[in-house]
Design an enzyme around this catalytic site. Structure first.
Site, PDB file in Angstrom:
ATOM      1  CE  LYS A 116       4.571  -0.031  -5.410  1.00 49.54           C
ATOM      2  NZ  LYS A 116       5.336  -1.181  -4.811  1.00 49.54           N
TER       3      LYS A 116
ATOM      4  CE1 TYR B 255       8.634  -5.337   6.805  1.00 46.11           C
ATOM      5  CE2 TYR B 255       6.457  -5.583   5.964  1.00 46.11           C
ATOM      6  CZ  TYR B 255       7.817  -4.900   6.077  1.00 46.11           C
ATOM      7  OH  TYR B 255       8.260  -3.813   5.106  1.00 46.11           O
TER       8      TYR B 255
ATOM      9  NE  ARG C 146       4.616   2.139  -0.486  1.00 45.38           N
ATOM     10  CZ  ARG C 146       3.294   1.950  -0.254  1.00 45.38           C
ATOM     11  NH1 ARG C 146       2.707   2.975   0.106  1.00 45.38           N
ATOM     12  NH2 ARG C 146       2.984   0.863  -0.351  1.00 45.38           N
TER      13      ARG C 146
END
Length: 301
Positions: free
Chosen positions: A174, A275, A149
């Site tokens: 996160k 995905y 990220r």
């Protein structure tokens, strides 16, 4: 609302920073979300959190929706409100969580944009012509190599690298979660070239500016935009698109969704499952182009 209500909010935000290791970005979002709820409640003469009921939260959601706020934003606000009231329940400052069971408007799921392998190669197979471009290429290689990220990349420090073993440690994932991720040979080479010319400075950050200051997220975004413009890349490419491409290409080749979940640092496999839709879309495109009975004439299209 009362001063006590604001004190409860401040206490919650301190808890998110100190015990939950929430990022400054997350804390700022929570602060804004709760401020909106406070304003809404104050206009209805609801002076303390104990007075808030399920119907009040539903009315707040309806009000935000009628104001033109998107479903994703409302969903995020609701998540913040639920977390806040869970905290208040633990502290015995309320006797119920009024946000429990309140649903946000349905979100139409959009598949994330990705680059194909040739597009990624065209973007990364470029020779840098300055120290800053050497740094930029190392960052972009790392995004695609390890699926980081943007927030994770800017928080990387030199001590997090183990290039001889081919992995790095993400300490600020996160939700404060840590993980180890592999680093590909191209990214290792790019990082080594950057470390060889990185300015000497006191900052422990892996990626620093020419002045030796840790790069911020916006700086990385702007450098990527500049890189794409310089190299004639027509599509607007942002850092998260490289993370999406990493996940899509890996899943397409391996079909191992659990491994991809681990590498991305997703808490829930359902987040990773988007995905699989991308992968099916790829297969469907191949089918449409290759199957003799799938091809449609121009008249049919």
């Amino acid at each position: 609302m009362s001063n006590e209500a604001q004190k409860a909010v401040n206490l919650f935000l301190d808890y998110m920073r100190g015990e939950k290791w929430a990022s400054s970005h997350t804390v700022a979002n929570y602060s804004r979300d709760l401020a909106r709820l406070q304003k809404f409640c104050a206009e209805r003469d609801l002076k303390c959190w104990r007075l808030i009921r399920n119907t009040d939260v539903r009315q707040f959601v309806a009000f935000r929706h009628k104001s033109g706020i998107g479903a994703n934003s409302i969903r995020r606000e609701l998540a913040a409100i639920r977390s806040f009231f869970r905290f208040l329940l633990k502290k015995q400052l309320v006797d119920q969580n009024p946000a429990q069971g309140v649903q946000a408007p349905k979100v139409s799921k959009k598949l994330p944009k990705t680059l194909d392998v040739d597009q990624v190669a065209g973007m990364l197979n470029v020779k840098p012509d300055s120290v800053l471009e050497i740094r930029d290429l190392a960052m972009f290689e790392l995004f695609y190599s390890s699926g980081l990220r943007l927030s994770e990349l800017v928080m990387l420090e030199n001590v997090d690298l183990s290039l001889s073993e081919g992995f790095l440690r993400v300490r600020y994932g996160k939700g404060g979660k840590q993980r180890q991720v592999p680093v590909g040979s191209k990214a290792i080479k790019a990082i080594q070239q950057w470390l060889a010319c990185r300015p000497e400075c006191e900052s422990p950050a892996l990626f620093v500016s020419a002045r030796g200051v840790r790069l911020g997220q916006r700086s990385v975004q702007l450098r990527l935009e500049k890189w794409c413009r310089k190299n004639g890349l027509a599509e607007h490419i942002h850092p998260h698109m490289l993370r999406h491409s990493f996940a899509s290409h890996l899943l397409e080749s391996s079909q191992d969704i659990r491994a991809v979940q681990e590498l991305l640092g997703h808490a829930d496999v359902s987040t990773t499952q988007i995905y699989t839709h991308l992968d099916f879309q790829h297969l469907a495109n191949v089918y449409d182009k290759a199957h003799p009975r799938a091809k449609r004439s121009k008249a049919e299209q």
